[in-house]
Design an enzyme around this catalytic site. Structure first.
Site, PDB file in Angstrom:
ATOM      1  N   GLY A  11       0.833  -1.191   0.000  1.00  0.00           N
ATOM      2  CA  GLY A  11       0.000   0.000   0.000  1.00  0.00           C
ATOM      3  C   GLY A  11       0.870   1.244   0.000  1.00  0.00           C
ATOM      4  N   PRO A  13       2.774   4.690   1.091  1.00  0.00           N
ATOM      5  CA  PRO A  13       3.448   5.068   2.339  1.00  0.00           C
ATOM      6  C   PRO A  13       2.440   5.726   3.287  1.00  0.00           C
ATOM      7  CG  PRO A  13       4.744   5.772   0.434  1.00  0.00           C
ATOM      8  CD  PRO A  13       3.421   5.302  -0.089  1.00  0.00           C
ATOM      9  N   GLY A  14       2.444   5.303   4.535  1.00  0.00           N
ATOM     10  CA  GLY A  14       1.541   5.881   5.521  1.00  0.00           C
ATOM     11  C   GLY A  14       0.142   5.300   5.526  1.00  0.00           C
ATOM     12  N   SER A  15      -0.063   4.222   4.759  1.00  0.00           N
ATOM     13  CA  SER A  15      -1.407   3.636   4.672  1.00  0.00           C
ATOM     14  C   SER A  15      -1.764   2.780   5.885  1.00  0.00           C
ATOM     15  CB  SER A  15      -1.546   2.799   3.392  1.00  0.00           C
ATOM     16  OG  SER A  15      -0.612   1.741   3.384  1.00  0.00           O
ATOM     17  N   GLY A  16      -0.767   2.360   6.648  1.00  0.00           N
ATOM     18  CA  GLY A  16      -1.025   1.546   7.826  1.00  0.00           C
ATOM     19  C   GLY A  16      -0.521   0.121   7.731  1.00  0.00           C
ATOM     20  N   LYS A  17       0.293  -0.165   6.731  1.00  0.00           N
ATOM     21  CA  LYS A  17       0.806  -1.525   6.516  1.00  0.00           C
ATOM     22  C   LYS A  17       1.505  -2.080   7.758  1.00  0.00           C
ATOM     23  CE  LYS A  17       3.410  -0.110   3.196  1.00  0.00           C
ATOM     24  NZ  LYS A  17       2.990   1.297   3.305  1.00  0.00           N
ATOM     25  N   THR A  18       2.455  -1.342   8.265  1.00  0.00           N
ATOM     26  CA  THR A  18       3.232  -1.827   9.405  1.00  0.00           C
ATOM     27  C   THR A  18       2.386  -1.879  10.670  1.00  0.00           C
ATOM     28  OG1 THR A  18       5.286  -1.047   8.406  1.00  0.00           O
ATOM     29  CG2 THR A  18       5.318  -1.440  10.784  1.00  0.00           C
ATOM     30  N   SER A  85       5.913  -1.750  -2.155  1.00  0.00           N
ATOM     31  CA  SER A  85       5.841  -2.635  -3.330  1.00  0.00           C
ATOM     32  C   SER A  85       4.915  -2.053  -4.394  1.00  0.00           C
ATOM     33  CB  SER A  85       5.376  -4.038  -2.974  1.00  0.00           C
ATOM     34  OG  SER A  85       5.419  -4.348  -1.634  1.00  0.00           O
TER      35      SER A  85
END
Length: 147
Positions: A11, A13-18, A85
């Site tokens: 997703g 950057p900053g979307s909440g993946k981590t 990605s």
């Protein structure tokens, strides 16, 4: 669990993946799984500090991560990968590498560009919009949403 699996979070950057991957990590650990989280920031600081941000540099970086994830998973580890990605063809290549030996699940963390810019947890969007960061996904480089 003899074989592990790979959950690949993608997703903007900053979307909440981590953040989501960390919640999954905690849940899997509480259920007794061996789990590793491979996060883009951590991998770029430790394993792959020379990784750049051109399309080809990103591809090489992500392919290296795919092989690491595959190695861990084939040894019984649940591997959570949190990486922007941005390109469909590279995500397809990653999937092929991992699926040769272990299950692979792609998780699209969908968040609008406007919301990611509003969140901007590291101030990167602000810098990218000011022209200070080149090849920034969502601003000067595309993010190809999963189909």
């Amino acid at each position: 669990m003899e074989r592990g699996f790979v959950l690949w979070f993608t997703g903007l950057p900053g979307s909440g993946k981590t953040s989501i991957a960390k919640l999954v990590l905690d849940e899997l650990k509480s259920r007794g799984f061996k789990v590793e989280l491979l996060d883009g920031d951590w991998v770029r600081k430790t394993i792959n500090p020379d990784a750049g941000f051109t399309r080809e540099e990103r591809r090489k970086h992500l392919i290296r991560v795919a092989w690491i994830a595959r190695l861990l998973a084939r040894n019984g580890v649940a591997v959570l990968c949190s990486f922007v990605s941005p390109y469909r063809d590279v995500r397809s290549e990653i999937r092929k590498i991992v699926k040769e030996e272990v299950p692979f699940i792609q998780v699209y963390v969908k968040c609008s560009l406007e919301e990611c810019i509003r969140r901007d947890p590291k101030g990167l969007y602000k810098r990218a919009l000011a022209g200070e960061i080149k090849n920034f996904t969502g601003i000067s480089d595309p993010y190809e949403e999963p189909e």
